[in-house]
Enzyme design. Structure first.
Site, PDB file in Angstrom:
ATOM      1  N   THR A  97      22.909   1.099  65.284  1.00 42.87           N
ATOM      2  CA  THR A  97      23.005   1.577  66.660  1.00 42.87           C
ATOM      3  C   THR A  97      23.382   0.412  67.558  1.00 42.87           C
ATOM      4  O   THR A  97      23.192  -0.746  67.183  1.00 42.87           O
ATOM      5  CB  THR A  97      21.678   2.203  67.149  1.00 42.87           C
ATOM      6  OG1 THR A  97      21.855   2.752  68.453  1.00 42.87           O
ATOM      7  CG2 THR A  97      20.560   1.191  67.210  1.00 42.87           C
ATOM      8  N   ASN A 149      22.383   1.028  70.851  1.00 41.46           N
ATOM      9  CA  ASN A 149      21.525   1.431  71.958  1.00 41.46           C
ATOM     10  C   ASN A 149      20.406   0.384  72.135  1.00 41.46           C
ATOM     11  O   ASN A 149      19.530   0.247  71.290  1.00 41.46           O
ATOM     12  CB  ASN A 149      20.959   2.816  71.609  1.00 41.46           C
ATOM     13  CG  ASN A 149      20.067   3.372  72.685  1.00 41.46           C
ATOM     14  OD1 ASN A 149      19.279   2.654  73.278  1.00 41.46           O
ATOM     15  ND2 ASN A 149      20.195   4.658  72.914  1.00 41.46           N
ATOM     16  N   HIS A 153      17.886   0.106  74.132  1.00 41.65           N
ATOM     17  CA  HIS A 153      16.538   0.624  74.261  1.00 41.65           C
ATOM     18  C   HIS A 153      15.932   0.881  72.871  1.00 41.65           C
ATOM     19  O   HIS A 153      14.801   0.505  72.581  1.00 41.65           O
ATOM     20  CB  HIS A 153      16.624   1.908  75.096  1.00 41.65           C
ATOM     21  CG  HIS A 153      15.443   2.788  75.028  1.00 41.65           C
ATOM     22  ND1 HIS A 153      14.385   2.654  75.889  1.00 41.65           N
ATOM     23  CD2 HIS A 153      15.131   3.807  74.193  1.00 41.65           C
ATOM     24  CE1 HIS A 153      13.477   3.568  75.597  1.00 41.65           C
ATOM     25  NE2 HIS A 153      13.911   4.276  74.577  1.00 41.65           N
ATOM     26  N   LYS A 154      16.733   1.467  71.984  1.00 40.25           N
ATOM     27  CA  LYS A 154      16.252   1.730  70.620  1.00 40.25           C
ATOM     28  C   LYS A 154      16.027   0.429  69.850  1.00 40.25           C
ATOM     29  O   LYS A 154      15.070   0.306  69.086  1.00 40.25           O
ATOM     30  CB  LYS A 154      17.284   2.565  69.855  1.00 40.25           C
ATOM     31  CG  LYS A 154      17.387   4.004  70.291  1.00 40.25           C
ATOM     32  CD  LYS A 154      18.320   4.719  69.328  1.00 40.25           C
ATOM     33  CE  LYS A 154      18.624   6.130  69.782  1.00 40.25           C
ATOM     34  NZ  LYS A 154      19.567   6.793  68.864  1.00 40.25           N
ATOM     35  N   ASP A 209      18.647   9.816  63.973  1.00 39.49           N
ATOM     36  CA  ASP A 209      19.216  10.882  64.794  1.00 39.49           C
ATOM     37  C   ASP A 209      18.046  11.693  65.330  1.00 39.49           C
ATOM     38  O   ASP A 209      17.025  11.849  64.656  1.00 39.49           O
ATOM     39  CB  ASP A 209      20.176  11.762  63.991  1.00 39.49           C
ATOM     40  CG  ASP A 209      21.125  12.532  64.902  1.00 39.49           C
ATOM     41  OD1 ASP A 209      21.311  12.129  66.067  1.00 39.49           O
ATOM     42  OD2 ASP A 209      21.688  13.549  64.467  1.00 39.49           O
TER      43      ASP A 209
HETATM   44  P1  ITT Z   1      23.153   6.756  69.602  1.00 39.33           P
HETATM   45  O1  ITT Z   1      24.124   5.925  70.328  1.00 39.33           O
HETATM   46  O2  ITT Z   1      22.079   5.942  68.942  1.00 39.33           O
HETATM   47  O3  ITT Z   1      23.780   7.760  68.644  1.00 39.33           O
HETATM   48  P2  ITT Z   1      22.389   9.111  71.156  1.00 39.33           P
HETATM   49  O4  ITT Z   1      22.411   9.229  72.652  1.00 39.33           O
HETATM   50  O5  ITT Z   1      23.315   9.979  70.381  1.00 39.33           O
HETATM   51  O6  ITT Z   1      22.456   7.570  70.788  1.00 39.33           O
HETATM   52  P3  ITT Z   1      20.195  10.286  69.638  1.00 39.33           P
HETATM   53  O7  ITT Z   1      21.147  10.705  68.593  1.00 39.33           O
HETATM   54  O8  ITT Z   1      19.003   9.532  69.222  1.00 39.33           O
HETATM   55  O9  ITT Z   1      20.900   9.418  70.792  1.00 39.33           O
HETATM   56  O10 ITT Z   1      19.694  11.527  70.438  1.00 39.33           O
HETATM   57  C1  ITT Z   1      20.540  12.614  70.743  1.00 39.33           C
HETATM   58  C2  ITT Z   1      20.224  13.144  72.125  1.00 39.33           C
HETATM   59  O11 ITT Z   1      18.889  13.648  72.147  1.00 39.33           O
HETATM   60  C3  ITT Z   1      20.285  12.088  73.240  1.00 39.33           C
HETATM   61  O12 ITT Z   1      21.575  11.960  73.752  1.00 39.33           O
HETATM   62  C4  ITT Z   1      19.312  12.672  74.253  1.00 39.33           C
HETATM   63  O13 ITT Z   1      19.944  13.665  75.029  1.00 39.33           O
HETATM   64  C5  ITT Z   1      18.262  13.339  73.375  1.00 39.33           C
HETATM   65  N1  ITT Z   1      17.136  12.417  73.141  1.00 39.33           N
HETATM   66  C6  ITT Z   1      16.953  11.634  72.044  1.00 39.33           C
HETATM   67  N2  ITT Z   1      15.824  10.917  72.166  1.00 39.33           N
HETATM   68  C7  ITT Z   1      15.305  11.236  73.362  1.00 39.33           C
HETATM   69  C8  ITT Z   1      14.161  10.826  74.061  1.00 39.33           C
HETATM   70  O14 ITT Z   1      13.330   9.910  73.571  1.00 39.33           O
HETATM   71  N3  ITT Z   1      13.921  11.359  75.272  1.00 39.33           N
HETATM   72  C9  ITT Z   1      14.744  12.278  75.786  1.00 39.33           C
HETATM   73  N4  ITT Z   1      15.856  12.714  75.208  1.00 39.33           N
HETATM   74  C10 ITT Z   1      16.144  12.203  73.988  1.00 39.33           C
END
Ligand code: ITT
Length: 216
Positions: free
Chosen positions: A8, A10, A12-13, A73
């Protein structure tokens, strides 16, 4: 210090993962390993997407090195909507709307609240799946045998979708998700509490225990 790749960029992650895995591990991001291409994420399950990302990085970057790779994910699964938006959470508003609205949290929340309009069952859960891929190749044979081993870790937090947005911290659906046992939404609870009880933190804690147990 042991190295592990989190597929990733991201921030924050990455910070959250570093906090949970502790200083025994140096977490490398995609940028750290010079991976700048878009990772495949075409599965219709969280499990499939997490594995696709981890496997892609392992097979393209680490075949000859024993550095473990993991990817995650996450989806918000709403009971009254049969588990929607689930794997589509990031691009919920964009599916039958404007493609520009992919990753548009405001548009995603608006769509979800509209779909739940008049619905009394507000039960929902965030679910994270982490896929870990480890090299298990045997290069001592005449023709090297490239193999991987894979594991999965799941983290769930149950809660309710409230009727209006509350709070300003966090991201995504945080302002409309109230975890069970709390009066505030994730966006009101703030990062410190959220990072202790969240879906991602729970999956990450399982990963941390596994790495410790297996001494990886
Ligand atoms: P990557 O770049 O890591 O793929 P992403 O935005 O696609 O980031 P995720 O696949 O982890 O993030 O999550 C998919 C969606 O789910 C994300 O865009 C948010 O809308 C929602 N989501 C994930 N985790 C969340 C959280 O902790 N709080 C609120 N919404 C969340």
């Amino acid at each position: 210090m042991k190295k592990i790749v989190f597929a990733t960029n991201n921030k924050h992650k990455l910070e959250e993962a570093q906090q949970i895995l502790g200083n025994e591990f140096k977490i490398l991001s995609l940028a750290d390993i010079n991976c700048h291409e878009e990772l495949p994420e075409t599965s219709d399950t969280l499990e499939g997407n997490a594995y696709q990302k981890a496997e892609y990085v392992w097979s393209h970057y680490f075949r000859d090195e024993k550095i473990p790779v993991f990817a995650d994910d996450t989806g918000l699964e709403v009971e009254a909507l049969g588990g929607e938006p689930g794997v589509l959470s990031a691009r919920y508003a964009a599916i039958d709307g404007d493609p520009q609205q992919s990753h548009d949290s405001e548009a995603n929340m608006k769509k979800l609240l509209r779909k739940l309009d008049g619905e009394d069952n507000r039960t929902a859960r965030f679910r994270t799946v982490i896929s870990l891929v480890i090299d298990a190749s045997d290069t001592t044979t005449e023709i090297p045998l490239y193999m991987e081993k894979r594991w999965e870790f799941e983290g769930i937090v149950n809660g309710q979708i409230i009727r209006e947005r509350r709070g300003t911290t966090g991201f995504g659906y945080d302002p409309i998700f109230q975890p069970d046992g709390y009066e505030q939404t994730f966006a009101e609870l703030g990062a410190d509490i959220k990072n202790q009880i969240s879906h991602r933190a729970r999956a990450m804690q399982k990963l941390a225990e596994f790495l410790k147990d297996k001494n990886l």
